[in-house]
Design an enzyme around this catalytic site. Structure first.
Site, PDB file in Angstrom:
ATOM      1  N   SER A  61      -1.863   8.960   5.815  1.00 58.56           N
ATOM      2  CA  SER A  61      -1.729   7.580   5.318  1.00 58.56           C
ATOM      3  C   SER A  61      -0.313   7.025   5.325  1.00 58.56           C
ATOM      4  CB  SER A  61      -2.299   7.465   3.897  1.00 58.56           C
ATOM      5  OG  SER A  61      -3.702   7.523   3.940  1.00 58.56           O
ATOM      6  N   SER A  73      -4.062   4.782   5.106  1.00 57.37           N
ATOM      7  CA  SER A  73      -4.292   3.778   4.093  1.00 57.37           C
ATOM      8  C   SER A  73      -3.079   2.903   3.781  1.00 57.37           C
ATOM      9  CB  SER A  73      -4.760   4.449   2.797  1.00 57.37           C
ATOM     10  OG  SER A  73      -3.723   5.238   2.243  1.00 57.37           O
ATOM     11  N   LYS A 131       3.701   1.166  -2.574  1.00 59.57           N
ATOM     12  CA  LYS A 131       2.252   1.186  -2.355  1.00 59.57           C
ATOM     13  C   LYS A 131       1.526   1.027  -3.690  1.00 59.57           C
ATOM     14  CE  LYS A 131      -1.214   4.063   0.050  1.00 59.57           C
ATOM     15  NZ  LYS A 131      -1.462   5.414   0.642  1.00 59.57           N
TER      16      LYS A 131
END
Lengths: 98, 506
Positions: free
Chosen positions: B179, B155, B80
């Protein structure tokens, strides 16, 4: 008491964020909605409840005060917006007239 | 399926160790898949193709020279874009950090490298991890591989979507309010939020420090456990890192035995607002665990209803403080530095230009919640709500081993549906937030496809702090039973058809 665009402008000022008039108008309504929905917290929590700032019970952590290498100056400055004489160059701090 | 892109990380690791596959071959297969499908999915913000191949060749050489390597050495992985990576941009999905290359590696990234994993690139995310759809990324949304018109969650939508698109077998995520778990849920993948403090936050760009927790994303329960074992463990560079042994998550994932376990179904996480297909698949999963020998009881957690509103006070408060570091002085975007503006004016202009709408909303909300005269009513009462949520968990875990619920109330919603309705967007994290508030471990596992729309449903398991192994025990049991029932893993349905190139639903 609903927020006014002036309230939001003051908050944006505290947060050092430049907002357009459109952004101010939009945010005012959205923040009101959000604040309305979080009122339930204050109204349903018994006042005597102990607050939790952190999920874990933390104790302060110390480490030996040993000298360790820091990041090389050129690595740290490599991504700086502006550099002068091996230092970060920043815009003026004081007002011109001062 | 023998093609490397469809293989699990565990199977890749086995073939790499046996010498029937090279890391260069596995890495090249992933890069080719990214090349062919990521134009549609947009899971990656940055692909380090040449560096990844070079890293893979280095691992192959070390293996050939007889060096003892870790269990996942040579396996490709995606990270990420919230984690600092030397040599690769780290943008957090924000214009504020566009093009920023960090001078150090996050501890998680360093551990991946030390374990010989090959980093393919950085995955897309909502700006500074604020969102549930990746639509808040400054660089365009990620699309759900199950249906390119739908959100991949957020997210960490990029980390989940790259798994479902078979672009990478493993990914790293971070979870502040869901997330990792909500994207896993809507993409039919596995996502684990370890116990707070279980995985180091050093080098993870901070959103809400008392809630943020890095964790593994994978297509199988065992793969997630293998990655968890690489990522986790005490780190002196993170003052909230737990100095205790990591639970044996790999053994738990291999065992997958729930006989005699007591599983509590949370009463409050069901009913109004939950899609019928979500509730149906959830109930079937509970029945499957009962058939596997678990004892099912219903448990009430009355204060979970306060978790979402209290989260929207605590998280923005921490956000407003953490994001103060983006001041345009030492790194990141600087606007208006033309000699006519003071440092403070440059700060305002840079933050006005560099932050997107959701980030501004949360910073200003947090500024309000922390401001003089409002602190007690907002931040103070939210901290008290946090105590009540922790007490709900404590009471529950005194009688059950784990709690379960749907991971998110609905399946993937259409892109654009909630972008102008923050309150509706926030509802996506209704089930996941309690575990962030309490710091306990929690995970989402695939539970099937909702009959009404054919989209994945996630099954959430919540375990006490430092009992992360129980998540894997339950997840692996569920995976085994459901895979037998379906005749194949859920994602094989996606592997079998090439809807990615068709640009829409099959």
């Amino acid at each position: 008491m609903p927020l006014t665009p002036n309230d939001v402008a003051r908050l944006a000022d505290l947060a050092r964020i430049e907002l357009s008039d459109e952004e101010l108008a939009g945010l005012t309504g959205q923040l009101d909605l959000i604040l309305e929905s979080v009122q339930v917290v204050a109204s349903s929590v018994p006042p005597e409840t102990t607050p939790t700032s952190h999920a874990l019970s933390l104790t302060n952590v110390f480490r030996p005060d040993e000298v360790r290498p820091s990041l090389p100056v050129e690595d740290v400055l490599a991504m700086a917006p502006a550099v002068e004489d091996d230092r970060f160059r920043v815009p003026r701090i004081l007002e011109e007239a001062a | 399926m023998s093609e490397p892109i469809f293989a699990s990380a565990a199977d890749l690791a086995r073939d790499l160790a046996a010498g029937t596959l090279s890391s260069e071959e596995a890495t090249r297969a992933c890069l080719e898949r990214i090349e062919s499908s990521d134009g549609d999915v947009h899971a990656f913000l940055h692909v380090r193709a040449d560096e990844a191949l070079s890293d893979a060749r280095a691992i192959d050489q070390r293996r050939a020279s007889g060096e003892a390597l870790g269990p996942l050495a040579g396996v490709p992985i995606a990270v990420k874009d919230a984690f600092c990576t030397t040599g690769s941009p780290t943008t957090c999905g924000s214009r504020m950090l566009e093009g920023w290359v960090p001078p150090y590696d996050a501890t998680v990234v360093r551990r991946l490298k030390e374990a010989g994993l090959v980093i393919l690139g950085k995955t897309n995310m909502d700006e500074f991890a604020m969102g549930s759809s990746t639509e808040n990324s400054a660089f365009g949304p990620t699309r759900n591989p199950w249906d390119l018109t739908r959100i991949p969650g957020g997210s960490g939508g990029g980390s989940a979507a790259c798994l479902a698109a078979f672009e990478a077998p493993l990914a790293v995520g971070s979870d502040t309010g869901g997330s990792i778990r909500q994207p896993a849920s809507v993409t039919g993948t596995v996502g684990v939020k370890p116990t707070y403090g279980g995985v180091s936050r050093y080098g993870l760009v901070a959103m809400a420090s008392s809630l943020d927790q890095p964790g593994p994303c994978a297509r199988t329960v065992l793969d997630a456990a293998l990655l968890h074992a690489v990522m986790a463990g005490h780190d002196p560079s993170d003052s909230t890192s737990i100095d205790a042994p990591v639970p044996d998550v790999v053994a738990a994932a291999r065992a997958g035995d729930v006989a005699g376990m007591r599983i509590g179904v949370v009463t409050e996480l069901s009913g109004e607002g939950y899609a019928p297909g979500v509730e149906q698949r959830f109930q079937e999963a509970v029945a499957a665990l009962a058939a596997a020998g678990a004892e099912i009881v219903e448990v009430s957690c009355p204060h979970f209803s306060l978790a979402l509103p209290a989260y929207y006070l605590i998280m923005p408060s921490e956000v407003s403080s953490n994001l103060a570091r983006f001041d345009a002085m030492r790194y990141g975007l600087r606007v208006g530095d033309d000699g006519s503006h003071s440092a403070e004016q440059v700060m305002r202009l840079s933050r006005g230009a560099g932050f997107g709408a959701e980030v501004k909303r949360r910073v200003i909300l947090g500024t309000y919640a922390l401001s003089s005269g409002y602190y007690d009513a907002y931040y103070g009462s939210a901290q008290k709500a946090r105590t009540l949520i922790i007490e709900d968990f404590d009471r529950a875990f005194a009688t059950v081993d784990v709690l379960v619920s749907p991971s998110t109330p609905t399946t993937a919603f259409p892109l654009g549906e909630r972008t102008n309705d923050p309150m509706a967007m926030y509802q996506a994290d209704l089930c996941t937030i309690p575990s962030n508030m309490a710091g306990n471990s929690s995970a989402s596992f695939p539970a099937g496809l909702a009959p009404e729309d054919g989209l994945p449903v996630g099954f959430q398991v919540m375990a006490p702090p430092l009992c992360d192994d129980r998540l894997y025990r339950v997840g692996a049991a569920l995976e085994r039973v459901l895979t037998e029932r379906w005749g194949a893993p859920l994602l094989d349905a996606l592997a079998g058809r090439d809807r990615l190139s068709e640009g829409g639903r099959a």
